[in-house]
Write an enzyme that holds these catalytic residues in place. Structure first.
Site, PDB file in Angstrom:
ATOM      1  NE  ARG A  28      -3.651  -2.296   2.324  1.00  0.00           N
ATOM      2  CZ  ARG A  28      -4.710  -2.538   3.092  1.00  0.00           C
ATOM      3  NH1 ARG A  28      -5.212  -1.572   3.841  1.00  0.00           N
ATOM      4  NH2 ARG A  28      -5.255  -3.729   3.104  1.00  0.00           N
ATOM      5  CG  ASP A  83     -12.229  -8.544   6.562  1.00  0.00           C
ATOM      6  OD1 ASP A  83     -13.434  -8.324   6.415  1.00  0.00           O
ATOM      7  OD2 ASP A  83     -11.354  -7.801   6.113  1.00  0.00           O
ATOM      8  CD  GLU A  84     -15.519  -5.024   8.345  1.00  0.00           C
ATOM      9  OE1 GLU A  84     -16.573  -4.582   8.833  1.00  0.00           O
ATOM     10  OE2 GLU A  84     -14.958  -4.533   7.368  1.00  0.00           O
TER      11      GLU A  84
END
Length: 625
Positions: A28, A83-84
Site C-alpha cells: 500500500r 474479516d469483520e
DNA sequence: TGGGGTCCT
DNA sequence: AGGACCC
C-alpha cells in the site's frame, strides 16, 4: 503471510484473476490499492509479490476461527464478510460494571477526537469497560490465531464500524456519544455510510444530495417519494449516526456456493466440465458442514454487451431427497447426479441451439437443514423447526458422524438461529428482558435517581441539559458491538492454536473450497473489528414543539421522530433506547402489545422478522403522558 | 474489477 | 429470480 512469513516485509498482493483484491501495508505504501488491476499494481510497484487468492478455503477457515474465538468470550457475534465481526458486549459490560469501582475504570486505546488522557472513564463507565473488552478480544485473536486488526467501540453497529477505522493499522478507538456528529460529518461522501451502496448513492445524487449533512437535512417526505418509507428512514437515520439494528448472531452459514469467472465459455463441454469441477468442491464443503441442502441454484453471467455489470441470471430447484441425504453422508456418486441436475437448470437459462458466451458460473446450496436429532422419527414432521442448530458459528460441526442418530443437543430450547427460529426478536427480547427489570425501573431513564421524570420533562431545556451533563452516567442496557478484523501482521506461521472450545461444543472447520482474499494478505488488513459498546451518558433534551430543522412534518418526520424530539439528541441516546423509542413511535397507537409470543416451540417459525418491541414505557419520559 | 456472503422485494 | 447491500 501467515503461511509464509518470509513475505512479511515484501510488498504483497492477493490476486484473483486480473485484479489485486487486497494487499499488505508494504504494498500500500507503494500505491497499491484495494481493487486495482494487476497491471496497474505492477506499474506502481514492480517488485510486488503476488499470491493467488482465488481459493477462499484458508481464509474461510481462519475467519470462522476468529468468529468462534470471539463467541467463546461473548456469544452475540455477527459476521460481516470474512474479516469483520460485530460483538454485542452489553451483558459483559454490565456484569463487569457491577464488580468494578468507578475509581478503577480507565480507557484503553484511542478515543475518537479526544485525548484519551483527558477523558474521565468515570464519565463513560460502559464505554471504558468496552474498550478493555475490545483490547482483550484483540489480544486473544492475536495470541491464539496470530492475527492483528482494529476495533471500534460505540453504541451501535454503524458507529462502531465507522470509528474502527479511525486509527489504522492494529489499533482500536472508542466513540464518545457527543462525538457522533463529528464522526458523521467527517465522512467524505454518502457512499462512505455503510448501508448506502452504489445504487442508493446514485439516486441520492440525482436528488442533489452529496454529503452526509445533505442527507441529514433533506425533507423526509421527499426522501420517501424516492425510496419508500422504510428505506428512506433507514438511510436518513444512518446519516445521523442512528442505527437501531441488532447484532444478530450469525450462526452457521445460510448457503454455500462456489464460483469461477473467465473470459469466455461457449461450449456445452466446457460448461459441464466447469460445473462438475465447482460441484465437486462444493459437495465436499457441504459434506463437511453436515447439513442437508434442500435447494440447488445455478447462476451464470453472460458477456454483456452494454450493461456490463452485474447481469447474473439464476435458476434453482429442490434437491431430490435421496440426493440431499447422500450429500450429507458423503456418498461418492452424488457428483454425477448433481451435475445432471445442474445441466438441466443450465438449459433453462441458456438456449444452447444458439451461440452463447458466459463469463461466470456459480453453484450454490441453500435452504440448509440440520439433520433431525430424533433421527427419522415422525416427531420431526411435527416440529416446525429444523431441529438443532446449534452451536458454534462455524460450520456447525457436522453431525458427529454421518448418519447416525446423533443424540446430542436434542432440541435445545430454541436454537439461536440458523434456520429458523426466532432470532431477532427473541434476541431483542431476551437481551432486554433480563435487563428489563433493571431497565424500566430504576436505571432506565437516564436521569439521576433523585429526579422525577415528570418534573424533569417540564424543566427548561438548559436546566435539563445541565442536570444531565452532570449526571453523565449511565444507563442500563445498551447494546454494544464489537467487530474485529484481522490481518495478520504478526505472523507466525502456522500457529493455529487450536480449536478453542466454545461453550461446550467444539468447533470444526471445513477444508477445501474456493477462493479468497483478505486476511492473509499480509499484514494488512482492513479494518474490521468493531466493537460496539455501550454508551453512556449524555443527555436528552426534549423539545416541545418547534421542530427544528429536520423535517418537519408531522408525525413522521425527520426520520420518524416525533416532532418534539431533536434528532441530534436522539442520536446520542444508547442504541437500545433508540430502538425502543422508535418502535413505540412507529406503533403510535401505543402499545398494542402484539400478541406476544408464546415463546415456545410451538410457534417457532418466525425467523427474523417482526420487530416487535415490547417493553416500552420509555415514551413517558418524552411526552407528557 | 474477485469470490464470496446477507436480507428484502 | 432479482436487487440491494457488505466484505
Amino acid at each position: 503471510m501467515i503461511r509464509n512469513p518470509s513475505l512479511r516485509d515484501l510488498p504483497l498482493g492477493i490476486q484473483q484473476k486480473y485484479i489485486i483484491v487486497t494487499s499488505n501495508y508494504v504494498a500500500r505504501q507503494h500505491g497499491v490499492t484495494k481493487l486495482m488491476s494487476v497491471s496497474d499494481a505492477k506499474e506502481k510497484c514492480p517488485q510486488l509479490v503476488l499470491v493467488n487468492g482465488e481459493d477462499l478455503t484458508c481464509y474461510r477457515e481462519m475467519s470462522y476461527k476468529v468468529t468462534d474465538l470471539l463467541m467463546s468470550h461473548c456469544p452475540l457475534v455477527e459476521r460481516l464478510g470474512f474479516d469483520e465481526n460485530f460483538v454485542d458486549v452489553t451483558e459483559l459490560v454490565e456484569s463487569r460494571l457491577k464488580e468494578t469501582p468507578l475509581s478503577a475504570l480507565s480507557f484503553v486505546g484511542h478515543i475518537y477526537n479526544q485525548e484519551t488522557s483527558a477523558v474521565s472513564a468515570k464519565d463513560y463507565p460502559r464505554l471504558a469497560i468496552g474498550s478493555h473488552i475490545a483490547a482483550e478480544l484483540r489480544d486473544a485473536v492475536h495470541t491464539k490465531l496470530g492475527l492483528t486488526g482494529c476495533a471500534g467501540i460505540a453504541s451501535n453497529k454503524l458507529l462502531a464500524k465507522l470509528v474502527s477505522g479511525a486509527f489504522k493499522p492494529n489499533q482500536q478507538t472508542t466513540l464518545l456519544p457527543e462525538c457522533t456528529v463529528t464522526l458523521m460529518h467527517s465522512l467524505s461522501g454518502l457512499r462512505r455510510v455503510p448501508g448506502v451502496g452504489p445504487r442508493t448513492a446514485q439516486r441520492l445524487q440525482a436528488l442533489g444530495l452529496h454529503s452526509v449533512s445533505d442527507l441529514q437535512l433533506f425533507p423526509l417526505v421527499d426522501l420517501v417519494k424516492e425510496f419508500g418509507e422504510a428505506h428512506a428512514k433507514r438511510i436518513q437515520n444512518l446519516a445521523r449516526g442512528i442505527d437501531v439494528s441488532m447484532v444478530t448472531p450469525t450462526g452457521p452459514p445460510q448457503s454455500l456456493s462456489d464460483e469461477d469467472s473467465f473470459k469466455k465459455m461457449s461450449t456445452m463441454a466446457e460448461v459441464s466440465q466447469k460445473i462438475e469441477e465447482l460441484l465437486a468442491s462444493l459437495i465436499d464443503r457441504m459434506h463437511k458442514d453436515g447439513r442437508q441442502p434442500m435447494t440447488f441454484r445455478l447462476t451464470i453471467r453472460r458477456l454483456s454487451t452494454a450493461n456490463k455489470w452485474f447481469n447474473r441470471e439464476s435458476r434453482q430447484c429442490p434437491i431430490p431427497s435421496f440426493l440431499s441425504q447422500k450429500i450429507a453422508l458423503g456418498s461418492s456418486d452424488v457428483l454425477t447426479h448433481l451435475v445432471t441436475v445442474a445441466v438441466k437448470l443450465f438449459h433453462k437459462l441458456v438456449d444452447t441451439s444458439e451461440a452463447f458466451h458466459l463469463t461466470l458460473i456459480n453453484v450454490c446450496f441453500c435452504n440448509l437443514q440440520s439433520r433431525s436429532v430424533s433421527r427419522g422419527s415422525i416427531a420431526s414432521f411435527f416440529s416446525h423447526k429444523p431441529p438443532q442448530k446449534p452451536q458454534s458459528s462455524s460450520r456447525h460441526t457436522g453431525p458427529p458422524s454421518p448418519r447416525q442418530p446423533i443424540s446430542p443437543t436434542p432440541t435445545q430450547s430454541h436454537g439461536r438461529r440458523g434456520g429458523s427460529d426466532y432470532s431477532v426478536e427473541e434476541r431483542t427480547g431476551a437481551s432486554r428482558s433480563p435487563k428489563t427489570s433493571g431497565l424500566e425501573e430504576g436505571a432506565f431513564p437516564r436521569l439521576p435517581p433523585d429526579v422525577d421524570p415528570d418534573v424533569f420533562k417540564v424543566l427548561p431545556q438548559h436546566i435539563q441539559e445541565e442536570l444531565l451533563s452532570n449526571f453523565q452516567t449511565e444507563r442500563s442496557g445498551i447494546p454494544s458491538v464489537l467487530t474485529t478484523d484481522l490481518e495478520d501482521q504478526t505472523g507466525f506461521s502456522h500457529i493455529f492454536p487450536e480449536p478453542l472450545k466454545r461453550a461446550s461444543q467444539s468447533v470444526r472447520s471445513e477444508e477445501r473450497g474456493a477462493v479468497c482474499r483478505e486476511y492473509d494478505a499480509g499484514s494488512s488488513r482492513e479494518d474490521g473489528n468493531e466493537f460496539s459498546v455501550p454508551q453512556d451518558p449524555v443527555g436528552m433534551r426534549v423539545e416541545h414543539d418547534n421542530s427544528s430543522k429536520s423535517v418537519t412534518s408531522n408525525s413522521v418526520s425527520g426520520a420518524d421522530f416525533p416532532h418534539n424530539v431533536d434528532p441530534c439528541v436522539f442520536s446520542q441516546l444508547p442504541a437500545d433506547m433508540q430502538r425502543e423509542l422508535l418502535s413505540e413511535w412507529r406503533q403510535q397507537k401505543p402499545i398494542f402489545k402484539m400478541p406476544s409470543r408464546p415463546s415456545g416451540t410451538g410457534g417457532a417459525s418466525r425467523d427474523k422478522k417482526t420487530k416487535g418491541p415490547q417493553t416500552n414505557n420509555l415514551l413517558k419520559y418524552f411526552k407528557p403522558s
